[in-house]
Design an enzyme around this catalytic site. Sequence first.
Site, PDB file in Angstrom:
ATOM      1  N   ARG A 202       0.760  -1.177  -0.040  1.00 58.54           N
ATOM      2  CA  ARG A 202      -0.004  -0.259   0.145  1.00 58.54           C
ATOM      3  C   ARG A 202       0.712   1.284  -0.112  1.00 58.54           C
ATOM      4  NH1 ARG A 202      -0.460   3.265   4.428  1.00 58.54           N
ATOM      5  NH2 ARG A 202      -2.114   4.564   4.703  1.00 58.54           N
TER       6      ARG A 202
ATOM      7  N   GLY B 271      -7.627  12.516   4.713  1.00 61.58           N
ATOM      8  CA  GLY B 271      -7.395  11.477   5.710  1.00 61.58           C
ATOM      9  C   GLY B 271      -6.009  10.955   5.668  1.00 61.58           C
TER      10      GLY B 271
ATOM     11  N   GLU C 291     -16.053  17.527   5.359  1.00 58.09           N
ATOM     12  CA  GLU C 291     -17.426  18.002   4.934  1.00 58.09           C
ATOM     13  C   GLU C 291     -17.412  19.595   5.390  1.00 58.09           C
ATOM     14  OE1 GLU C 291     -18.135  13.677   4.697  1.00 58.09           O
ATOM     15  OE2 GLU C 291     -16.875  15.282   6.051  1.00 58.09           O
TER      16      GLU C 291
ATOM     17  N   GLU D 215      -6.238   7.715   0.509  1.00 62.30           N
ATOM     18  CA  GLU D 215      -6.448   6.304   0.810  1.00 62.30           C
ATOM     19  C   GLU D 215      -7.564   6.033   1.578  1.00 62.30           C
ATOM     20  OE1 GLU D 215      -6.781   3.369   2.452  1.00 62.30           O
ATOM     21  OE2 GLU D 215      -4.992   3.088   3.652  1.00 62.30           O
TER      22      GLU D 215
ATOM     23  N   GLU E 201     -17.093   1.385   5.166  1.00 62.24           N
ATOM     24  CA  GLU E 201     -16.811   2.697   6.092  1.00 62.24           C
ATOM     25  C   GLU E 201     -17.190   3.865   5.228  1.00 62.24           C
ATOM     26  OE1 GLU E 201     -13.941   1.170   9.550  1.00 62.24           O
ATOM     27  OE2 GLU E 201     -12.882   2.087   7.705  1.00 62.24           O
TER      28      GLU E 201
END
Length: 437
Positions: A125, A149, A201, A215, A224
């Site tokens: 990853r 994130g 948001e 990611e 999720e």
Amino acid sequence: MFKKVDDSIRMHQEDEDYTNPPEEFIGLSDFTSCGSDQLSFRAGDRLLVHTKTSADWWWAELGGLCGYVPSSYLKQQDVEDSYLKQGVEEDTSKETSEDPWQDEEYFGSYGTLRLQLEMLSDRARTETYRQVILTNSAPLRGKVVMDLGCGTGVISLFCARLAQPKAVYAVEASSIAEHTETLVRQNGCEEVVTVFQGRAEELELPGTVDILISEWMGNCLLFEFMVESVLQARDRWLREGGMMWPSGASLCLVPCQALDYYTERMGFWEQPYGLDFTALQSLAQSEFFSRPRFSHLLQPEDCLATPCDVITLDMLTLHVTDLEKLRGQFTFIVEKAGTFHGFTSWFRVQFQSLERDKTTLELDTGPYSEPTHWKQTLFMLDGPISLLGGETVSGIILLHRNPVWRRHMTVTIQWRISSTEETGNCMVQTKSFPMWR
């Protein structure tokens, strides 16, 4: 066909106290049955729940018909009328305190080093993201990048160190963001990387960005639903003509064997210590096979056919509303005789180059690639089925987002097994798997 009320209720209430009346619930969202034992209903329908057979599926009645319904699609019948008759104001504190995004739990887990360590230790990853930045270092120079994130900020630091961008906005909603700022300073990147703590948001940035990298993937690709935050950030902050990384994603599926897992969960009850415990096998099936198995490691030799992509996403054109229900189709030709225990899924994501005619990089979480912390997701059938080479397994897969708990979903797989013989006979089955932790 649906069972009529009198016979079906009698079957499910043989051992119940008939003095307990059924509970009335209201449908929160439309539900379409995927099998003859399920009951379709629409948002606002009032259903009578006779038996809560499991945490996920209840036996309910609507319009003289009975069937199983997903409990997460129902809300307790409002007791407002009875409260008003007593002159008592309805207590809504519980309802208003519920968080459909479960932010405290979700961001709380990502604020721990345990989860950050798991992700950072995932070489496949992390190295893929580093390679994406390295191979695009020239066109990234002078650009503005959002790392959504960001966690500990490793991708932001890759950008700052390898690509010399104008600015990197490292966005993280969990408490790990406090440590990310320290790591940015320790690595001498504070002139380029700015850490913003908060939900995407509610985010306010200095301006639009050229690249949005994240990611966001979960088990079975969408679990999720961090992807919704990514799409909202895209719509607010990505300039026209900007790039998304990943730029595309695919959900993969294959029919498979899972003998070790099946034996461990079901075969154990045959004669443990020389005793007959087979009476517990139906309970074991319900407990172990009703939900998907996360972190499954599928061996390539256990694939009964060539895997295929069943759902593909274009991250520049995907809409939030598309996430409510995603449907895919599959047709597998069984390549070797074996025991069909279930389906296994994983995902692939693509990173389109910023330069034309350059190679698109890919992260593949499947059994033929370097293992990742996601591993694969196993969906077990209720019982094993013997397959012969040349037989066909075809059908549909449906990812239906939970209408209440927005990070959860239900995966429904309907499959048909067609024999190589010209008999016209086939086996059609459907099974739904609620996905939540």
